[in-house]
Design an enzyme around this catalytic site. Sequence first.
Site, PDB file in Angstrom:
ATOM      1  N   GLU A  42      11.709   3.470  21.010  1.00 16.78           N
ATOM      2  CA  GLU A  42      11.575   4.927  21.035  1.00 16.78           C
ATOM      3  C   GLU A  42      12.933   5.599  21.227  1.00 16.78           C
ATOM      4  O   GLU A  42      13.746   5.162  22.034  1.00 16.78           O
ATOM      5  CB  GLU A  42      10.637   5.327  22.174  1.00 16.78           C
ATOM      6  CG  GLU A  42      10.448   6.827  22.347  1.00 16.78           C
ATOM      7  CD  GLU A  42       9.639   7.165  23.586  1.00 16.78           C
ATOM      8  OE1 GLU A  42       9.208   8.323  23.695  1.00 16.78           O
ATOM      9  OE2 GLU A  42       9.445   6.268  24.443  1.00 16.78           O
ATOM     10  N   CYS A  92       5.195   5.134  22.830  1.00 17.61           N
ATOM     11  CA  CYS A  92       5.157   5.071  24.288  1.00 17.61           C
ATOM     12  C   CYS A  92       3.723   5.126  24.827  1.00 17.61           C
ATOM     13  O   CYS A  92       2.883   4.303  24.504  1.00 17.61           O
ATOM     14  CB  CYS A  92       6.028   6.180  24.870  1.00 17.61           C
ATOM     15  SG  CYS A  92       6.355   6.009  26.641  1.00 17.61           S
ATOM     16  N   LYS A  99       4.587  11.672  17.140  1.00 15.87           N
ATOM     17  CA  LYS A  99       3.763  11.429  18.322  1.00 15.87           C
ATOM     18  C   LYS A  99       2.787  12.578  18.513  1.00 15.87           C
ATOM     19  O   LYS A  99       3.168  13.751  18.515  1.00 15.87           O
ATOM     20  CB  LYS A  99       4.650  11.275  19.559  1.00 15.87           C
ATOM     21  CG  LYS A  99       3.889  10.869  20.807  1.00 15.87           C
ATOM     22  CD  LYS A  99       4.848  10.639  21.985  1.00 15.87           C
ATOM     23  CE  LYS A  99       4.094  10.155  23.208  1.00 15.87           C
ATOM     24  NZ  LYS A  99       4.982   9.965  24.382  1.00 15.87           N
TER      25      LYS A  99
END
Length: 528
Positions: free
Chosen positions: A284, A399, A347
Amino acid sequence: MHSVSAESAVATATAARYALARPTSALARALLALVAGALLAAAFAPLNLWPLAVLSPALLMWLWQGATPREAARLGFWFSFATFAAGTYWLYISIHGFGGAPLWLALVLMLGLVSIMGLYHAGLGYAVARWLPAAGSARWLAALPAAWLLMEWWRGWFLSGFSWLSLGYSQTDTWLAGFAPLIGVYGISALLLVCAGAATALVCGTGRVRLMALVVLLVPWAAGAALYRHSWTHASGPPVAVAVVQGAIPQDEKWLASNHETTLRLYRTLTEQVLGTPLIVWPESATADVANDIVPYISGLYREARAHGSSIVMGVLRAEGRPEEGGTLRYYNSVLALDAQASWYDKSHLVPFAEFFPVPHFVRTWMRLMNLPYSDFNRGAPDQPPLAAANLQLGTTVCYEDAYGSSMLGVLPRADALVNVTNDAWFGHSSARHQHLQIARMRALEEGRYMVRAANDGISAVIGPHGEVIARAQEFKPVALVSSIVPYAGRTPYAHVGNWLIVSLSLLALAYGLWVRNDRRLRRPLGR
């Protein structure tokens, strides 16, 4: 009327003979709740003392026996408060140590979250004492486990949700993991809670209930052993070599302007070592920069990778919009796939108070004046297609997104492998990275897919479709981990129905418990 009274008296006397009495001191009961809650955190990685996932809830269920609604609420609060204080202490490291927030604010935010988690169990305890049967199989083997499971499920999505430390995650290395492709992590939580209720019944119930509890306590483990290595999905292609690039840049150095060129050079060097590997995955926000500002760097990597037959999947921030034309610049925490064509994943499930701040504008202004860490990302679309790379279709998460199992199911059956890019360096050398790897393993189990996990400083790993760790990089060291994955096709039973099956069954079990309570009250003799 007299015969019913006699039967009731006999039942009460029999129950008293078998019941293990609670401590008479309210302080002792509260301390036991705190200890039981703290011990529950040890059921998860890295300690993996998984029997505590049964014993700790059973201890709280026992403490709730005979408690008033107010006391049950207090005991539930202290139990959950202790679990999350012991299990998510690393929030302090993130907020104060790396986030730069003042000590007082870090403590307020951490204790605030822990207290909110305590309130969930406080509400559960009150409801259990107020509305469920006082004893019996309907309480211990049906209604109480169901109520607890529904609370855990609610916690996992309400107001963005916080599903960390859901009981089922503790079982990635036990026979109960065999149930993950069938009923998911919450289904495993339900089985653990039924076992905890059975353990409570063994010490509090009568002869018949204790026999039933013994059977209930053993059956899930036997069934799990039979399911443990059963495959619900199947290979759909040859193995594909994969390299996970782990830069291991300390979090307090990652975003320093003086380290910018060093970071880019490190990731290029590690990538050049594994060029020719079909799939190369970065963690990430690996470049610690916005993709828009390093286009020449990315283009150069793209050309090199294509020349060597490699595809690169990298976590990188990106900006969108034209402020010079009066528009708003929007930022996304994204994943870029450099294959025959470049494609993006943005995301979708952002972390409250880390990636977005659900507060009024004047509070954001105050945060800037106080020089507090502040950033706001935009959400990606909820339904995004897999990323195409190395002849694979990659179901991608960034994540914390992989903690929401049911939300990952929409990408199936199109995705034949999974990728999670993350940066757990925010939590130092704490237990957070081990807990997060355990969550990733559960996702691979639920979906019956290989998962590639790329982390900034660990734990980078390749996980098999049974949740097994096939390859794992050494933590806190720059390395390119080389392994292989196999594309898989098909959907597990859990992938077809998500959490709705176990939630529906829990609602039925809870309704049964409420009916038993009300039925007993209606049949209570007059004058009693």
